[in-house]
Design an enzyme around this catalytic site. Sequence first.
Site, PDB file in Angstrom:
ATOM      1  CD  GLU A   1      -3.039  -0.985   2.310  1.00  0.00           C
ATOM      2  OE1 GLU A   1      -3.070  -0.395   3.265  1.00  0.00           O
ATOM      3  OE2 GLU A   1      -3.546  -2.123   2.444  1.00  0.00           O
TER       4      GLU A   1
ATOM      5  CD  GLU B   1      -3.187  -6.427   4.643  1.00  0.00           C
ATOM      6  OE1 GLU B   1      -2.167  -5.796   4.026  1.00  0.00           O
ATOM      7  OE2 GLU B   1      -3.731  -5.288   4.995  1.00  0.00           O
TER       8      GLU B   1
HETATM    9  C1  GAL Z   1      -3.884  -2.517   5.173  1.00  0.00           C
HETATM   10  C2  GAL Z   1      -2.512  -2.716   6.017  1.00  0.00           C
HETATM   11  C3  GAL Z   1      -2.186  -2.770   6.925  1.00  0.00           C
HETATM   12  C4  GAL Z   1      -2.744  -2.838   8.113  1.00  0.00           C
HETATM   13  C5  GAL Z   1      -4.511  -3.191   7.354  1.00  0.00           C
HETATM   14  C6  GAL Z   1      -5.656  -3.447   9.017  1.00  0.00           C
HETATM   15  O1  GAL Z   1      -4.663  -1.526   4.758  1.00  0.00           O
HETATM   16  O2  GAL Z   1      -1.507  -3.344   5.045  1.00  0.00           O
HETATM   17  O3  GAL Z   1      -1.220  -3.226   7.657  1.00  0.00           O
HETATM   18  O4  GAL Z   1      -2.573  -1.851   8.647  1.00  0.00           O
HETATM   19  O5  GAL Z   1      -4.725  -2.639   6.753  1.00  0.00           O
HETATM   20  O6  GAL Z   1      -6.737  -3.782   8.141  1.00  0.00           O
END
Ligand code: GAL
Length: 824
Positions: free
Chosen positions: A426, A502
């Site tokens: 991100e 993710e």
């Molecule tokens: C994502 C990020 C992670 C964590 C997660 C929590 O956007 O890549 O590091 O912050 O959100 O939901």
Amino acid sequence: MKKKVLLCLLSFCSLFAWAQRQETLLEKNWKFTKGDAPEAVQETFDDTQWETVTVPHDWAIYGPFDRSHDLQNVAVKQNFETQASVKTGRTGGLPYVGTGWYRTTFEVPAGKEASLVFDGAMSEARVYVNGKEAGFWPLGYNSFHIDVTPYIYTDGRKNTLAVRLENRPQSSRWYPGAGLYRNVRLVTTEKVHVPVWGTQLTTPHVEASYASVKLLTTVAHAGDKDIRIVTEILSPEGKVVAVKDNTRKINHGMPFEQNFLVDAPKLWSPETPFLYKAVSKIYVDNRQVDEYTTRFGIRSLEIVPDKGFFLNGKHRKFQGVCNHHDLGPLGAAVNVAALRRQLTMLKDMGCDAIRTAHNMPAPELVELCDEMGFMMMLEPFDEWDIAKCENGYHRFFGEWAEKDMVNMLRHYRNHPSVVMWSIGNEVPTQWKPEGYKVASFLQDICHREDPTRPVTCGMDQVSSVLGNGFAAMLDVPGFNYRAHRYVEAYNRLPQNIVLGSETSSTVSSRGVYKFPVRKRGDAKYEDHQSSGYDLEHCSWSNVPDEDFALADDYPWTIGQFVWTGFDYLGEPSPYDTDAWPSHSSLFGIIDLASLPKDRYYLYRSIWNRKSPTLHVLPHWNWQGREGENTPVFAYTSYPEAELFVNGKSYGKQRKLTREESQALQGKDSLWLQRRYRLMWMDVPYEPGELKVVAYDASGKAADEKVVRTVGKPHHIELVADRTELAADGKDLAYITVRIVDKDGNLCPMDNRLVHFSVKGAGTYRASANGDPTCLYLFHENRMPAFSGALTAIVQTKEEAGEICFEAKAKGVKGGKLTLRTVRE
Ligand code: GAL
């Protein structure tokens, strides 16, 4: 007699090999101080007043917790925030900010070269040997090595090593740990030697009948001498299956190439983690100068557009989790037993892949993934050239990005578990029209150093990256969340595959249930917990069912990495804005105490295809809610089940097909959940007994689970994950401490304080209860239960014997347990 001579010869040979290359962990006899101490660089500095510590060491995990440690006034843009607000507990509320110094000594035999290898040092490490600065490495997560030969004594004098570390405020989005939290190694060699991470091994051709193995060995200081390398390939059983004996000059610093054929190779996969070894002996002028072992696996990887990911020619989708590097109550200090415990739990869940978010892992984790069978996606950065945190990695990116990438790639490219590189998470750079140039710079480094693995990047700004060419230039487009945009991404991008780099970010607290039961974003409660019904998520994220459906419905999705396998210190969303004492995450499938939440069984019911799952929630102790609606869920691998409350049937529920569930869209807010969970939404609470009977595909009763209203708390029950441990001073037992009624049923509302004592061949190491608001320090020998349970961790001493562990609490009978430690 002959035997004896042979034995002597063998031990002489191994002594000789030992003498050529020696690798020593620098673990004990370190001195440590918090605060700056520039004079500590000097060899003559008196550090006797400093604390004596063992490395790996995390200086901040001992606390205290405090709101003021890590206040950050920021707008988290990735979370759609437009105005700055005070973030509390964002990095765990622990005192990791500041400077710390470590000192120790080491010896190097005459005529040797020496390198120091730091597996990771948090952070901005400055390394001094005998009063001189020998190296600097800013990124705290990366492994680095320093050739200290110019600075050392080899005449019997001790060498002084001093390391200064500094963590700036506002430098992280989660708990980074502090200090020499990973191992430090001294490697001594002959002048002509294989340098650190000096081999590259690939398996260019893999089929059932044979595999080709290509080994490139770098040899330092070879000059124009003839170099002879004899390499034996050892099978997983230790048999020599191929040998090459070649002599040639090292041309223009090019590595020494050897190729092998291995017949009927035993292929590496998560289910069959077979490991081979290439053992290379290096000779100059007929004298052996080095021996270097490269452990590897034989396997093939392929990504086919529209078809997906193939390992050894077999199609599969990643059933992965993201994990931060901290080990909960142990902090960032690496420990093999703790990592093995995590992987054992994940394996049973059916997980087959790990993303090291958002940084390089400890080498021990990668080795364990090779051995236990997990595919890995290694990721170096959370930030490139544009800041997420005021003092984050962007300060170093320009000068250090390539060096950091090269170290990660050379360190891990021989590991069969590593199947993909991610170049970042991100990163705000993805928004910029020119951002693709930075991505391409990093992807090219991966391709140059390792032409065998695909490259991805965790992207969350779908509109930007689809429009500006950023996503199109990656080998594998990886999306963080935004499940509703996968189809669009697939249609617009040239790669014709999509990775869930993710996913999910569902929030829940173990054993806590909220009513009414609804699917909700950003739900908050006064107790700072989230509901165990697994229907709550953050505004940017979703619940697991959406990701299961994407995997099931579209062949071009190549799987997912759930955020996160384990809860971690820091990022207590949705309680991150002025919400102290929340200071650890609620995203984990498993909590900070290594205890599974209900969600564990939801993933297990879908991912573990070998052993059946039947799990029922919630607990059945709702005094005061008699007659009120208390939905019951079953997470099961069986297609159908029936619920009985005190013998009365509430009917059968069956998992719906895609079409059946879609037909409910607009009528039932949990239409998608009905594909993956069995839910009885209208159940008035009455104390007694819940029974769920599961039926298999042929309609036969296959299993049942009973959940009871419990009696009064009566005693403490102790269950250790292992009862025989290594007497190595490092091994750990995780002991689950449960407050139970007289019949052994967990008292799920009990949060009493439990005290521990450990005697004999072990020491008390830490405990945790998984409550993200709990401020009890992990290393003190007491901890309140949370939802009736907690975990205490015992560490072995370096002596064989018995460990007696005892837990006591007011009002209930205590528990005792004996563990044994044995020498390897
Ligand atoms: C994502 C990020 C992670 C964590 C997660 C929590 O956007 O890549 O590091 O912050 O959100 O939901």
